[in-house]
Write an enzyme that holds these catalytic residues in place. Structure first.
Site, PDB file in Angstrom:
ATOM      1  CE  LYS C  82      -3.977   1.988   2.498  1.00  0.00           C
ATOM      2  NZ  LYS C  82      -4.873   1.833   3.662  1.00  0.00           N
ATOM      3  CB  SER C 157      -8.120   3.682   2.532  1.00  0.00           C
ATOM      4  OG  SER C 157      -7.270   3.126   3.536  1.00  0.00           O
ATOM      5  CB  SER C 181      -8.280   0.930   5.611  1.00  0.00           C
ATOM      6  OG  SER C 181      -8.949   2.170   5.578  1.00  0.00           O
TER       7      SER C 181
END
Lengths: 97, 483, 483
Positions: C82, C157, C181
């Site tokens: 990420k 996210s 997330s």
């Protein structure tokens, strides 16, 4: 709170958080903020006993402490290899007065 | 001084005796390094970096809290104090706070000071552990002349102890005496080398006649503190006298000009949005740790002064001056042990060394280095052997301190007391020949003899023993009188 | 349970990859070829990556790895990271214009661990800006789409990480979870995502959103892969003050097809009642029946306090975010503006206006609001107290139950654009995931079935450090869901 006072709040917040607010967006922003704060106000429905201690972290282990020993430093050059933000190893900053 | 003066202090002491910064392993000795070299992701506040506390900083803070007789918290809590400024890498400072149920490391202490023979207690409100900021410099050496600023983050993250007093000072003198004493305590605890530029800084709150509080920032030494406060009080009294009122504001001390100037009022100053730093959960401070540190606490200035007065037979006053500077006091004790004569040594250090370094603006450590134990011993030796007079001894100390000269060098220049009577007699004869009128005056009036003594002393450049000169002149005059 | 983008080779597990490479090292290159051909075909639609490493670099690393003595537990797995996890020398944007050009000079601890364990970084994945969002539409660059239906969001996210794994554009991925997330995109893409116990995985190098809530965790196609990655990235880190010192044993040892205990499992009614999609509920009910069939005890429990978890979570997360994001001023890194002749406040204001997107600005402003003088007690402090109550509720719950189970999200993945314009609707997606972060508990989302060709995520959670049992139950679900 009225729309006008929300606009005032936003102005103050933008000064505190140093974020310029696009005037064109100020309206929708104050609407959003108002609704979010309204959602937050839900916790006021909950009666909390006086003795409840706030919980700031869920870490209950032993906190690391460091011995006073030097480790390798990194020059600011590693952050800005091109040196476009630097002058004689100093970081260039806007005027402070 | 006006009775209605109220002064409180916020002192920032860098923990200069730590090798590394408060939350990272970068060297805290930034003074010797080129800009932005002892920095890392943590003290630069790079995204993703996290603070880890230097254990020794906690121990030093506990030691100071004990020395200032504070109540120590059972846990260490850090908060974030938010304000934007280019010298603050994260745009928040990791610090401590005393509201919302939070607590600094220590509160409610006290320190006694002595001013004009009166002992007074100064209350300590709290002690904080926090991180220092970077330094801003200006390429054109002036703020206004520069189109931009330059930042060096070497200092950012260095451990600081903030000591806040209650507004207990009634005069600038008291504030200075306190800061001197605090500096000495910090030295004795090996927390702060106060001789380092910027290692001990003070902000002062001052109000006159119950008026608004003015904060003076940027004061770098006890001496400057007294100056700044004197200036500020006079300024406020002047305003009041001419019918004005004092508005609450922050002012800066400009050392070079000896004045305070108003800072530009920052909008919403004081809105720091403190909250507990989630990266640093509470750290328990055990009774055991406090006890351990308490037991290993070094001798502090007050008890040291008492011991020195007793052990070396110096006056309470001299002892109290000696302990104000740990290095000076160490030097005194060491030299007294090596060369004996502690009274003389204490006098040379307190009356002469301190005077000359102060007048010449030489750091005390440099002065001590010049007047080291070896040289001090030699000087004491010369004096007790009668090689030099007390006057010459003091003169030698001046030269050693100011010019870094070896005592042997001074002796080899012939600057010793003239012990040989013959030599003085020769000079007396010369003076008599050059001043016949003075001689006849002196024969008539014994009081006129002083002129002749003065002439002899001048010719010998003070090297002759005045007592001996007096004796010889009287003898010679008696001989002349007979003729 | 794989979307159409996957091929048989591109979808293999870490265990299979290691086995095949052990038999024939060259297989690693065929595997890399296969993954890159999937990327070539679909990435322009899915947009899972912000920075994809060139295949040549990845092949070079694979060659180096094969030459090394140990191939490590990851055995050449292609790991997507990420883009809020710092990678030395690889741009780390956090999905923001603010950091578009930021190249970290250091590796996050988890990245070092991945590299040391034979993982090859394949790229940095798309995300909601600064992890603020639940759909990956809030990326400053482009939204990521759901591989099961391009008209739907993948959740956020960590949407980029989940999609890269789901669509076989990577072997496994790392995400971060502040309020769901990792779990939400895992649920919406049919992958397995773990939010570990707070403190189990080092946060050093993770660009902070809500520091007291953030945890890094794995996203994988199979429960076993997730366990293998968790074994690699967990463990004590001296660089993180909130890193636990615990020995957990190997999590992968818990990944067996049968329940290791006759678990007592709680279902919290509030998490499966309001606003639940009917099809989704059917999948959940069927699964509960199957679990009971395996000898597990499943009981419904009420926890009325949960209705306060959304406001509590968002107050705390936004407060911490406003503080964590203060450092982005464009001075040292990120958005660069001309400084000469400019006033610092003007430059900061401008940089923060240009660098941050709307949602980030909203959260910073509200976070600033709830921390400000006079409001702190009513919002931030109060939320911290509700957090305590919630924590205690869960502690009580897990005195009776081994584990708990719920839907990860009450609904199917929303259509693109459906929730993004309404912040309250957007925040409500996290209703079942945020309580876990507030209490610091471990949780996992595992696919439990399909509705209309879309995956349904099941959340399994438990008391602190119960990851082993959670993984075990997740594996059981993985086995029984298709029965």
């Amino acid at each position: 709170m009225s729309r006008v006072s929300w606009e005032k709040v936003i102005k103050r917040l933008s000064t505190l958080a140093l974020i310029e607010i696009d005037q064109a967006r100020s309206d929708s922003l104050s609407r959003d903020l108002e609704r979010i704060i309204e959602m937050f106000n839900k916790i006021n429905e909950l009666g909390i006993p006086e003795e409840v201690e706030p919980l700031y972290t869920t870490f209950f282990g032993e906190v690391n402490l460091r011995d006073d020993l030097e480790s390798e430093s990194m020059g600011i050059r590693e952050l800005d290899p091109v040196g476009e933000r630097l002058e004689d190893r100093y970081l260039k900053s806007p005027r402070t007065l | 001084m006006n009775n209605d003066v109220m002064i409180g202090l916020e002192v920032h002491a860098q923990i200069t005796y730590l090798r590394t910064k408060l939350f990272c392993g970068c060297s805290s000795n930034y003074r010797e390094n080129p800009p932005n070299t002892n920095v890392c992701p943590v003290c630069l506040g790079l995204p993703g970096s996290l603070p880890v506390l230097n254990k020794a900083a906690l121990e030093k803070a506990i030691a100071l809290s004990l020395a200032l007789n504070c109540k120590i918290s059972d846990k260490l809590l850090f908060v974030r104090k938010h304000y934007f400024y280019p010298d603050l890498p994260k745009n928040y400072q990791i610090s401590q706070y005393d509201r919302y149920g939070l607590t600094p490391i220590a509160v409610n202490g006290e320190v006694t000071i002595e001013v004009d023979n009166k002992v007074k207690t100064i209350r300590i409100r709290r002690i904080n552990i926090e991180e220092d900021t970077g330094r801003i410099v200006y390429p054109e050496r002036s703020v206004l002349g520069s189109k931009y600023a330059l930042i060096d983050y070497n200092r950012a993250g260095v451990a600081l102890l903030e000591i806040v007093t209650e507004p207990d000072f009634r005069s600038p003198r008291e504030a200075r005496v306190f800061l001197d004493k605090l500096g000495s305590i910090l030295e004795h605890l090996e927390i702060t080398d106060t001789s380092l530029e910027g290692a001990l800084r003070a902000d002062a709150n001052v109000s006159v006649n119950g008026g608004s509080r003015i904060e003076i920032k940027n004061i770098g030494s006890p001496k400057d503190l007294e100056k700044a406060l004197n200036y500020e009080i006079a300024r406020q009294l002047n305003i009041i006298k001419s019918g004005g009122t004092i508005e609450r504001e922050t002012r800066h001390w400009i050392k070079e000009k000896g004045i305070t100037v108003a800072s530009r009022v920052k909008e919403l100053e004081g809105e720091y949005r403190y909250f507990p730093d989630p990266d640093l959960p509470p750290i328990p401070i055990s009774k055991g740790l406090i006890e351990l540190i308490s037991k290993s606490l070094p001798e502090l200035p007050d008890s040291r002064a008492r011991r020195i007065a007793k052990e070396y037979g110096v006056s309470d006053y001299v002892a109290s001056v000696l302990v104000l500077h740990k290095k000076l006091c160490d030097h005194f004790e060491h030299s007294s042990k090596v060369c004996g004569n502690p009274k003389l040594i204490s006098s040379l250090l307190v009356n002469d060394l301190l005077r000359w370094v102060d007048e010449a603006g030489i750091p005390l450590a440099v002065g001590i280095n010049r007047l080291n134990t070896d040289r001090l011993c030699k000087l004491v030796h010369y004096f007790s052997n009668g090689l030099i007079s007390i006057k010459l001894l003091k003169d030698y100390v001046r030269q050693v301190v100011l010019e870094d000269i070896n005592p042997e060098e001074l002796v080899s220049r012939g600057l010793t007391t003239i012990g040989e009577e013959e030599e003085i007699e020769k000079v007396v004869d010369d003076v008599f020949k050059e001043n016949p009128k003075a001689v006849s005056d002196a024969i008539k009036d014994p009081k006129a003899i002083n002129f002749l003594v003065g002439q002899v002393m001048r010719k010998t450049k003070g090297r002759a023993d005045p007592k001996l000169v007096n004796e010889i002149i009287r003898r010679r005059l008696a001989e002349y009188g007979l003729k | 349970m794989l979307p159409p983008q996957c091929t048989q080779v591109a979808s293999i597990s870490i265990r299979t990859l290691r086995k095949r490479v052990a038999e024939d090292p060259d297989f690693l290159f065929s595997y890399i070829d296969e993954v890159y051909s999937v990327i070539e075909k679909y990435e322009h639609r899915l947009r899972a990556y912000i920075t994809l490493r060139p295949k040549s670099e990845v092949v070079e690393e694979a060659e180096r790895l094969l030459k090394s003595k140990e191939i490590g537990p990851l055995g050449g797995a292609l790991v997507a990271i990420k883009d809020n996890i710092s990678t030395k020398g690889i741009r780390t944007t956090c999905g923001s214009k603010m950091l578009e050009s930021y190249v970290p000079p250091y590796d996050a601890t988890v990245v070092s661990k991945i590299k040391e364990s034979g993982g090859i970084i394949i790229g940095k994945t798309n995300m909601d800006e600064f992890a603020m969002g639940s759909t990956t539409e809030n990326s400053a660059f482009y939204p990521t789409l759901n591989p099961w239906d391009y008209g739907r969001v993948p959740g956020g996210s960590s949407g980029g990480s989940a999609v890269a794994v789901a669509a076989c554009e990577a072997t496994v991925a790392l995400g971060s979870d502040t309020g769901g997330s990792i779990r939400l995109p895992a649920a919406y893409t049919g992958t397995v995502g773990i939010k570990p116990t707070y403190g189990l995985v080092s946060r050093y190098g993770l660009i902070a959103y809500g520091s007291s809530l953030d945890q890094i965790g794995p996203i994988a196609r199979y429960v076993e892969d997730a366990a293998v990655v968790l074994d690699v990235i967990s463990g004590h880190d001296p660089r993180d003050s909130t890193s636990l010192r615990v020995r957990t044993g190997y999590f992968r040892d818990y990944v067996v097809d049968y329940p290791l205990k006759n678990y007592r499992v709680a279902v919290i009614e509030e998490m499966v009642s309001e606003g639940v999609d009917r099809g989704v509920m059917k999948v959940f009910s069927k699964l509960l029946e199957k679990l009971e069939g395996r000898g597990l005890t499943v009981e419904f429990k009420r926890m009325p306090l949960l209705q306060y978890s959304l406001p509590t979570y968002y107050i705390i997360a936004m407060a911490e975010a406003s503080s964590n994001l203060a450092r982005y001023d464009g001075l040292k890194y990120g958005v660069r503006l001309e400084v000469e002749g400019k006033l610092w406040t003007d430059v900061y204001r401008k940089a923060r206006m240009l660098g941050f997107g709307d949602e980030v600005k909203r959260r910073i402003l509200i976070g600033t609001y709830v921390l400000s003088e006079g409001l702190y007690e009513g919002y931030y402090l109060k939320a911290a107290k509700v957090r305590r109550l919630l924590y205690e509720e869960f502690t009580k719950l897990f005195k009776v139950y081994d584990l708990a189970i719920s839907l990860t999200s009450p609904i199917l993945p929303p259509r693109v654009g459906e929730v993004i314009s309404d912040p309250i609707k957007l925040y409500s997606l996290d209703i079942n995931t945020v309580p876990i972060n507030l209490a610091g508990l471990p949780a996992l989302s595992v696919p439990g079935g399909f509705v209309e060709g879309l995956p349904v995520g099941i959340q399994v959670f438990g008391p602190p450090l119960s990851e082993g049992y959670i993984l075990n139950l997740a594996r059981v679900i993985e086995v029984i869901r298709d029965e």
